[in-house]
Design an enzyme around this catalytic site. Structure first.
Site: not given
Length: 334
Positions: A16, A69, A99, A210-212, A233
């Protein structure tokens, strides 16, 4: 939509992202992959429950499986918002605990909730009691001066205790002061081993990382290492074909795939309906600019859409003209 549809799809999901993953973006992503789990932009529980902004829940049935979300920190309000989401037809309700933006902090939700795990547990419990679809959490490994190795296991234990069965962990700390949201996606170092350790601690918890992650190969690698899912993402947004065209085959083991050209053409009826209803072409095509990144003709594709989509009367014909600039290529196998 069956209750387990979102869980099965969570093997690979598109994150999201505010101002990006709107309903038009999600329709495009669904043309590229039938299987991946899609998420809405974050919608605040206050906007839905106090503001009556139920139009924010509108989506197209073809987006399924798609998750809503929510952002918020009041258990009763989140429960009411979750009910609205289920009634609207979403396959999952996700709580944002990741966030770090100032606007989100001022509302006492998002990443700041990493500092209040008991409240998060109360929120999850209230949401679960109000809906039949899965209630999930997207979190960070910690914020500010927290020690992730200490706080993350406690955080997860609390939400598991109230019945949360699926979580997505952004493998970075979040700094609530001093870093912009963009910097918070890039500056704090990634700690993939810690996320892997959480899978050892909580073997029955469905954990997505999640991330990278920027390639389908990387995502497949984390799944092979024992994680249950991967959420991508920015790469899924900026180069959607690279991530999603082969996702159904590579990640889900399906005998299907697509091409960027097929996806673009599949968007034409949707675009026609949107424009005929008074919508602007640019509202859809702004999400399609990266569809052919790295391909011969991609620059002309982007230029034609960027310059022409805002003009009065622009519609599917402009997309057809832009498609004519792309040099055909053979469907590639993975």
């Amino acid at each position: 939509m069956p209750n387990n549809a979102a869980t099965a799809a969570a093997r690979l999901s598109c994150a999201p992202m505010m101002d990006w993953t709107d309903r038009h973006c999600r329709v495009l992503h669904r043309q590229l992959s039938r299987e991946v789990l899609l998420y809405t932009e974050m919608v605040t529980s206050a906007a839905l429950v106090r503001g009556g902004a139920v139009h924010l829940l509108a989506f197209s049935p073809q987006e399924h499986p798609v998750a809503l979300q929510l952002g918020g920190s009041d258990p009763r309000e989140l429960a009411a918002a979750a009910r609205l989401g289920q009634e609207a037809g979403y396959a999952e309700i996700n709580l944002n605990v990741g966030c770090p933006s100032d606007r989100v902090q001022s509302g006492s939700f998002g990443a700041v909730l990493m500092q209040e795990p008991a409240l998060v547990a109360d929120c999850v419990a209230a949401m679960r009691a109000s809906v039949d679809v899965p209630v999930t959490v997207k979190c960070r490994i910690g914020v500010d001066d927290q020690v992730p190795q200490d706080v993350l296991p406690d955080f997860l234990a609390r939400i598991v205790a109230v019945g949360c069965e699926r979580v997505t962990i952004h493998a970075r700390m979040a700094w609530l002061q001093g870093l912009s949201p963009k910097q918070n996606r890039e500056v704090p170092p990634l700690d993939y081993p810690l996320v892997m350790k959480m899978k050892e601690y909580f073997p029955n918890l469905h954990i997505s990382l999640n991330g990278g992650v920027t390639t389908l190969k990387e995502a497949a690698g984390f799944l092979e290492m024992g994680l249950d899912g991967v959420m991508i993402g920015r790469a899924a947004y900026h180069t959607p074909a690279d991530i999603l065209c082969d996702a159904d085959r590579v990640i889900f083991g399906k005998d299907q795939g697509t091409t960027a050209e097929e996806a673009a053409r599949a968007m034409l009826p949707y675009i026609e309906a949107h424009v005929s209803a008074g919508g602007k072409l640019a509202q859809v095509t702004r999400h399609m600019l990266g569809l052919f990144t790295g391909r011969p003709g991609a620059r002309a594709w982007r230029r034609l859409l960027s310059e022409g989509a805002h003009r009065p009367g622009a519609g599917p014909d402009l997309v057809e003209q832009a498609l004519a600039q792309i040099v055909p290529q053979a469907r590639h196998a993975s």
